[in-house]
Write a protein that holds these residues in place. Sequence first.
Motif, PDB file in Angstrom:
ATOM      1  N   THR A  33       0.836  -1.209   0.000  1.00 39.96           N
ATOM      2  CA  THR A  33       0.000   0.000   0.000  1.00 39.96           C
ATOM      3  C   THR A  33       0.869   1.257   0.000  1.00 39.96           C
ATOM      4  OG1 THR A  33      -1.801   1.159   1.146  1.00 39.96           O
ATOM      5  CG2 THR A  33      -0.114   0.183   2.532  1.00 39.96           C
ATOM      6  N   ASP A  34       0.306   2.334  -0.525  1.00 39.13           N
ATOM      7  CA  ASP A  34       0.933   3.647  -0.377  1.00 39.13           C
ATOM      8  C   ASP A  34       0.188   4.464   0.678  1.00 39.13           C
ATOM      9  OD1 ASP A  34       2.716   2.946  -2.315  1.00 39.13           O
ATOM     10  OD2 ASP A  34       1.890   4.244  -3.870  1.00 39.13           O
ATOM     11  N   ASP A  38      -4.218   2.671   5.704  1.00 34.66           N
ATOM     12  CA  ASP A  38      -4.675   1.315   5.408  1.00 34.66           C
ATOM     13  C   ASP A  38      -3.786   0.282   6.091  1.00 34.66           C
ATOM     14  OD1 ASP A  38      -6.819   2.129   3.966  1.00 34.66           O
ATOM     15  OD2 ASP A  38      -6.011   1.618   1.994  1.00 34.66           O
ATOM     16  N   ALA A  39      -2.500   0.528   6.108  1.00 40.88           N
ATOM     17  CA  ALA A  39      -1.594  -0.399   6.809  1.00 40.88           C
ATOM     18  C   ALA A  39      -1.952  -0.453   8.289  1.00 40.88           C
ATOM     19  CB  ALA A  39      -0.143   0.046   6.630  1.00 40.88           C
ATOM     20  N   THR A  54       5.818  -0.757  -0.337  1.00 40.01           N
ATOM     21  CA  THR A  54       5.225   0.564  -0.549  1.00 40.01           C
ATOM     22  C   THR A  54       6.044   1.385  -1.537  1.00 40.01           C
ATOM     23  OG1 THR A  54       4.401   2.555   0.574  1.00 40.01           O
ATOM     24  CG2 THR A  54       6.462   1.634   1.407  1.00 40.01           C
TER      25      THR A  54
END
Lengths: 120, 141
Positions: A33-34, A38-39, A54
């Motif tokens: 993820t970027d 969300d992480a 990422t």
Amino acid sequence: MLTSRIVELLGAQPVFIGDEANLKAEITYAFATDLMSDALAMILHSPETTLLLTGLCNPQVLRTADMLDLRTIVFVRGKNPMDICAELAGEMNLNLYSTSLTMFEACGVLYNAGMQGIER
Amino acid sequence: MSTVLRKEYVVVRDDYAGAGKVSSDVKSTLSSIGIPSPVLRRIAVACYESEINMLIHAYGGDIILEIGDDGVIHMTFSDPGPGIPDIEKAMTPGWSTASDKAREMGFGAGMGLPNIKRVSDEFDITSSPEGTTIQLSFKVT
């Protein structure tokens, strides 16, 4: 999957090793993820055996990993966090790698090699 | 209940370079007194999301960490505004008013408040144009 195998598959370069002991740990899960939100929301279990991929390259990636107790981060698209947050990396027990692969390519390579998505 | 440990922190308005420093100190402090990993991680996530919110949505603010003799860890986050116009919407996963700056930092996915509530044992939020206060508690055992 050992870190050495991940490095080989991704053609990655180590850019900072802050946790030598974790190099011999089995990494079972990956999350890409970027978005650090969300992480923080999704990685709930087994952080020590979860790899974060990422393309975001800023101090918040390292802070996020530290909060979650992650140990290993691969920066895709050739990003190198040591260009902008070397001092912060030195304060944390993280192992950081950089690969020239895109996020899509890196995820595909690891998935084909048996890496699993995170537990939910 | 009496307090056995108390620390106060200030989150400086627009200090994006320092984002997360308070949370790192909170985590380090709690780790040093033996708070176990699963609850420590939940506290760290809640604190970090809240600290980031103070920077990207508010004019900085104050964070208080307290541990009572009952073993419950309390955290209070108070900012001086501008407040959350609609708390119900702000608690909806994916709903976000974050700025481009917040998104550059990797935030603004609309997961902040829902995530803070999810990892906390108790969650309370009040907000007005004069400011927002979030009170969290975590049971160690």
